[in-house]
Design a protein around this motif. Structure first.
Motif, PDB file in Angstrom:
ATOM      1  N   ILE A  55     -10.242  20.342  14.397  1.00  0.00           N
ATOM      2  CA  ILE A  55     -10.446  19.662  15.678  1.00  0.00           C
ATOM      3  C   ILE A  55     -10.806  18.204  15.422  1.00  0.00           C
ATOM      4  O   ILE A  55     -11.514  17.874  14.470  1.00  0.00           O
ATOM      5  CB  ILE A  55     -11.474  20.383  16.575  1.00  0.00           C
ATOM      6  N   HIS A  56     -10.269  17.350  16.285  1.00  0.00           N
ATOM      7  CA  HIS A  56     -10.418  15.917  16.100  1.00  0.00           C
ATOM      8  C   HIS A  56     -10.141  15.197  17.416  1.00  0.00           C
ATOM      9  O   HIS A  56      -9.768  15.818  18.409  1.00  0.00           O
ATOM     10  CB  HIS A  56      -9.470  15.413  15.000  1.00  0.00           C
ATOM     11  N   THR A  57     -10.308  13.888  17.377  1.00  0.00           N
ATOM     12  CA  THR A  57      -9.945  13.012  18.489  1.00  0.00           C
ATOM     13  C   THR A  57      -9.091  11.882  17.940  1.00  0.00           C
ATOM     14  O   THR A  57      -8.964  11.717  16.723  1.00  0.00           O
ATOM     15  CB  THR A  57     -11.184  12.413  19.182  1.00  0.00           C
ATOM     16  N   HIS A  58      -8.511  11.105  18.852  1.00  0.00           N
ATOM     17  CA  HIS A  58      -7.768   9.894  18.502  1.00  0.00           C
ATOM     18  C   HIS A  58      -8.192   8.798  19.460  1.00  0.00           C
ATOM     19  O   HIS A  58      -8.703   9.081  20.546  1.00  0.00           O
ATOM     20  CB  HIS A  58      -6.254  10.088  18.671  1.00  0.00           C
ATOM     21  N   THR A  59      -7.915   7.550  19.081  1.00  0.00           N
ATOM     22  CA  THR A  59      -8.210   6.432  19.974  1.00  0.00           C
ATOM     23  C   THR A  59      -7.001   6.076  20.839  1.00  0.00           C
ATOM     24  O   THR A  59      -6.994   5.043  21.493  1.00  0.00           O
ATOM     25  CB  THR A  59      -8.674   5.191  19.177  1.00  0.00           C
ATOM     26  N   GLU A  60      -5.991   6.933  20.846  1.00  0.00           N
ATOM     27  CA  GLU A  60      -4.852   6.804  21.752  1.00  0.00           C
ATOM     28  C   GLU A  60      -4.374   8.208  22.111  1.00  0.00           C
ATOM     29  O   GLU A  60      -4.764   9.185  21.480  1.00  0.00           O
ATOM     30  CB  GLU A  60      -3.724   5.980  21.143  1.00  0.00           C
ATOM     31  N   ASP A  61      -3.547   8.292  23.149  1.00  0.00           N
ATOM     32  CA  ASP A  61      -3.005   9.588  23.558  1.00  0.00           C
ATOM     33  C   ASP A  61      -2.235  10.221  22.402  1.00  0.00           C
ATOM     34  O   ASP A  61      -1.622   9.513  21.611  1.00  0.00           O
ATOM     35  CB  ASP A  61      -1.999   9.424  24.709  1.00  0.00           C
ATOM     36  N   GLU A  62      -2.264  11.549  22.339  1.00  0.00           N
ATOM     37  CA  GLU A  62      -1.364  12.261  21.434  1.00  0.00           C
ATOM     38  C   GLU A  62      -0.328  12.945  22.315  1.00  0.00           C
ATOM     39  O   GLU A  62      -0.661  13.787  23.139  1.00  0.00           O
ATOM     40  CB  GLU A  62      -2.095  13.295  20.573  1.00  0.00           C
ATOM     41  N   ILE A  63       0.914  12.553  22.128  1.00  0.00           N
ATOM     42  CA  ILE A  63       1.974  13.038  23.006  1.00  0.00           C
ATOM     43  C   ILE A  63       3.062  13.700  22.182  1.00  0.00           C
ATOM     44  O   ILE A  63       3.445  13.195  21.130  1.00  0.00           O
ATOM     45  CB  ILE A  63       2.537  11.890  23.875  1.00  0.00           C
ATOM     46  N   VAL A  66      -4.585  23.104  21.108  1.00  0.00           N
ATOM     47  CA  VAL A  66      -5.874  23.682  21.442  1.00  0.00           C
ATOM     48  C   VAL A  66      -6.730  22.500  21.895  1.00  0.00           C
ATOM     49  O   VAL A  66      -6.908  21.539  21.145  1.00  0.00           O
ATOM     50  CB  VAL A  66      -6.504  24.402  20.236  1.00  0.00           C
ATOM     51  N   ILE A  67      -7.232  22.575  23.139  1.00  0.00           N
ATOM     52  CA  ILE A  67      -7.925  21.444  23.760  1.00  0.00           C
ATOM     53  C   ILE A  67      -9.296  21.896  24.241  1.00  0.00           C
ATOM     54  O   ILE A  67      -9.442  22.997  24.785  1.00  0.00           O
ATOM     55  CB  ILE A  67      -7.105  20.902  24.954  1.00  0.00           C
ATOM     56  N   LYS A  68     -10.278  21.030  24.062  1.00  0.00           N
ATOM     57  CA  LYS A  68     -11.621  21.318  24.573  1.00  0.00           C
ATOM     58  C   LYS A  68     -11.702  20.831  26.010  1.00  0.00           C
ATOM     59  O   LYS A  68     -11.515  19.656  26.293  1.00  0.00           O
ATOM     60  CB  LYS A  68     -12.694  20.642  23.724  1.00  0.00           C
ATOM     61  N   GLU A 107      -6.706  10.034  24.927  1.00  0.00           N
ATOM     62  CA  GLU A 107      -7.549   9.552  23.834  1.00  0.00           C
ATOM     63  C   GLU A 107      -8.961  10.116  23.982  1.00  0.00           C
ATOM     64  O   GLU A 107      -9.417  10.400  25.093  1.00  0.00           O
ATOM     65  CB  GLU A 107      -7.582   8.024  23.816  1.00  0.00           C
ATOM     66  N   ASN A 108      -9.609  10.296  22.852  1.00  0.00           N
ATOM     67  CA  ASN A 108     -10.987  10.788  22.763  1.00  0.00           C
ATOM     68  C   ASN A 108     -11.177  12.219  23.268  1.00  0.00           C
ATOM     69  O   ASN A 108     -12.308  12.652  23.467  1.00  0.00           O
ATOM     70  CB  ASN A 108     -11.966   9.832  23.462  1.00  0.00           C
ATOM     71  N   THR A 109     -10.102  12.960  23.467  1.00  0.00           N
ATOM     72  CA  THR A 109     -10.187  14.366  23.857  1.00  0.00           C
ATOM     73  C   THR A 109     -10.142  15.229  22.602  1.00  0.00           C
ATOM     74  O   THR A 109      -9.251  15.063  21.769  1.00  0.00           O
ATOM     75  CB  THR A 109      -9.019  14.745  24.797  1.00  0.00           C
ATOM     76  N   VAL A 110     -11.083  16.141  22.477  1.00  0.00           N
ATOM     77  CA  VAL A 110     -11.157  17.019  21.315  1.00  0.00           C
ATOM     78  C   VAL A 110      -9.999  18.016  21.380  1.00  0.00           C
ATOM     79  O   VAL A 110      -9.787  18.665  22.410  1.00  0.00           O
ATOM     80  CB  VAL A 110     -12.508  17.756  21.271  1.00  0.00           C
ATOM     81  N   HIS A 111      -9.247  18.128  20.280  1.00  0.00           N
ATOM     82  CA  HIS A 111      -8.045  18.972  20.272  1.00  0.00           C
ATOM     83  C   HIS A 111      -7.541  19.164  18.847  1.00  0.00           C
ATOM     84  O   HIS A 111      -8.038  18.537  17.916  1.00  0.00           O
ATOM     85  CB  HIS A 111      -6.934  18.315  21.098  1.00  0.00           C
TER      86      HIS A 111
END
Length: 180
Positions: free
Chosen positions: A98-106, A117-119, A141-145
């Motif tokens: 599980i991680h985050t990014h500083t931009e959308d992951e698309i 898998v998203i929190k 961005e910044n969403t745990v997934h």
């Protein structure tokens, strides 16, 4: 068509509108592309050459340009993962943290299947978004997934980026997270 499984309750959410409405509450974008326009020699092909990847991108040029205009993406590519992928186990181990990014992951799935898998909220907890060909998802961005493959272990996906070097994962420690 995408389907969601809420891990705490095993509730299943299906149907394009139901999936979209559920994901909207977490600012996750869900769309559906017509993968039937993909040439037959590219369908169910999980070992694409660079020329074939370019052909996939050309096939979905209109959809990509629409996203670029709406969301400001600057670069895109095609990723293929299957048992034929060198170091597949290492890649999946990296993805499945599980991680985050500083931009959308698309990702737009154009072949095979994958799962984000998203929190969600504390009430909802983690949920799985199972994606099939034609499903596009953008995790903010910044969403745990994390993203992983389904049991079939094969996917072809278009990825779009703001940063030209792609996403940088920022590990997220969550003692409440349990792998499925």
């Amino acid at each position: 068509m995408a389907e969601i499984r809420i891990r705490k309750t095993n509730e299943i959410i299906s149907g394009e509108e139901n999936v979209r409405n559920f994901l909207n509450q977490f600012e996750v974008i869900y769309e559906h592309w017509d993968v039937n326009k993909l040439p037959a020699h590219l369908q169910e092909n999980f070992s694409l050459t660079d020329d074939q990847k370019a052909e996939v991108l050309a096939t979905f040029d209109t959809e990509i340009k629409d996203l670029v205009a709406r969301r400001g993406y600057r670069t895109w590519d095609v990723i293929t993962l299957s048992e034929a992928t060198p170091n597949i186990e290492e890649l999946l181990a990296k993805f499945e943290q599980i991680h985050t990014h500083t931009e959308d992951e698309i990702r737009a799935i154009v072949g095979g299947a994958g799962t984000f898998v998203i929190k969600g909220s504390d009430e909802i907890g983690y949920f799985d978004v199972n994606l099939l060909p034609g499903d596009l998802i953008s995790v903010p961005e910044n969403t745990v997934h994390f993203f992983t493959l389904t049991d079939d272990r094969k996917v072809v996906a278009i990825r779009l980026f703001v940063e030209e070097n792609g996403w940088i994962a920022h590990p997220f420690e969550d003692p409440s997270f349990q792998k499925a």
